[in-house]
Design a protein around this motif. Structure first.
Motif, PDB file in Angstrom:
ATOM      1  N   GLU A 276      16.348 -50.976 -37.427  1.00 50.14           N
ATOM      2  CA  GLU A 276      16.626 -52.292 -36.857  1.00 50.14           C
ATOM      3  C   GLU A 276      18.078 -52.104 -37.735  1.00 50.14           C
ATOM      4  OE1 GLU A 276      16.633 -55.509 -35.677  1.00 50.14           O
ATOM      5  OE2 GLU A 276      15.427 -54.303 -34.733  1.00 50.14           O
ATOM      6  N   LYS A 277      18.206 -51.717 -38.822  1.00 46.00           N
ATOM      7  CA  LYS A 277      18.675 -52.210 -39.616  1.00 46.00           C
ATOM      8  C   LYS A 277      20.261 -51.201 -39.268  1.00 46.00           C
ATOM      9  CE  LYS A 277      16.882 -52.748 -44.278  1.00 46.00           C
ATOM     10  NZ  LYS A 277      16.330 -52.964 -45.650  1.00 46.00           N
TER      11      LYS A 277
ATOM     12  N   VAL B  31       6.516 -49.009 -41.376  1.00 47.32           N
ATOM     13  CA  VAL B  31       6.935 -50.298 -41.492  1.00 47.32           C
ATOM     14  C   VAL B  31       8.545 -49.654 -41.891  1.00 47.32           C
ATOM     15  CG1 VAL B  31       7.216 -52.097 -42.316  1.00 47.32           C
ATOM     16  CG2 VAL B  31       4.854 -51.185 -41.568  1.00 47.32           C
ATOM     17  N   GLU B  32       8.565 -48.940 -42.868  1.00 45.10           N
ATOM     18  CA  GLU B  32      10.178 -48.250 -42.783  1.00 45.10           C
ATOM     19  C   GLU B  32      10.693 -47.920 -42.400  1.00 45.10           C
ATOM     20  OE1 GLU B  32       8.818 -45.654 -46.602  1.00 45.10           O
ATOM     21  OE2 GLU B  32       7.981 -47.560 -47.433  1.00 45.10           O
TER      22      GLU B  32
ATOM     23  N   SER C 138      11.922 -50.595 -40.129  1.00 48.44           N
ATOM     24  CA  SER C 138      13.171 -51.732 -40.592  1.00 48.44           C
ATOM     25  C   SER C 138      14.373 -50.738 -40.419  1.00 48.44           C
ATOM     26  CB  SER C 138      12.499 -51.940 -41.947  1.00 48.44           C
ATOM     27  OG  SER C 138      13.452 -52.607 -42.928  1.00 48.44           O
ATOM     28  N   HIS C 139      14.237 -48.894 -41.473  1.00 51.34           N
ATOM     29  CA  HIS C 139      15.581 -48.623 -41.263  1.00 51.34           C
ATOM     30  C   HIS C 139      15.445 -48.387 -39.567  1.00 51.34           C
ATOM     31  CE1 HIS C 139      17.793 -44.661 -40.699  1.00 51.34           C
ATOM     32  NE2 HIS C 139      18.207 -45.206 -41.860  1.00 51.34           N
TER      33      HIS C 139
ATOM     34  N   GLN D  90       3.068 -47.510 -43.738  1.00 48.80           N
ATOM     35  CA  GLN D  90       4.577 -48.480 -44.999  1.00 48.80           C
ATOM     36  C   GLN D  90       5.015 -47.392 -44.326  1.00 48.80           C
ATOM     37  OE1 GLN D  90       3.572 -47.543 -49.094  1.00 48.80           O
ATOM     38  NE2 GLN D  90       5.574 -48.569 -49.379  1.00 48.80           N
TER      39      GLN D  90
END
Length: 104
Positions: A80-81, A73-74, A77-78, A70
């Protein structure tokens, strides 16, 4: 079933992997009874994960409140943002060989 794996038998890429909180280079080891070991391996197989991944997730849940997977993944995602925000700010960018033209 007896597992005779030793650290020297592991592929080189399994050492020194970078995780969301840094390099994964500390071993945690324990012993359990045969029945628990068998059930653990069955649980891993049902979940489609290897035992080391399951143990790592257990440790991370205990310490950080969420699994290692997890957290990865976070982080992705961070990241990518962050890349999307930079792209909006400065425009697309890339090496000339990538075929991406800078519009800045």
């Amino acid at each position: 079933m007896v597992d005779h794996h030793h650290d020297d038998d592991l592929p080189a890429f399994s050492r020194g992997i970078a995780g969301p909180l840094g390099k994964l280079d500390h071993d945690l080891k324990t012993k359990v009874d045969e029945h628990t070991h068998t059930l653990f391996l069955q649980q891993c197989a049902m979940r489609g994960i290897d035992p080391s991944c399951a143990l790592r997730d257990c440790v991370y849940v205990m310490v950080h409140g969420k699994s290692y997977r997890q957290m990865v993944v976070e982080k992705v995602s961070h990241d990518e943002k962050r890349i999307q925000a930079l792209t909006k700010l400065i425009g697309h960018f890339g090496a000339p060989e990538s075929g991406v033209v800078s519009h800045g």
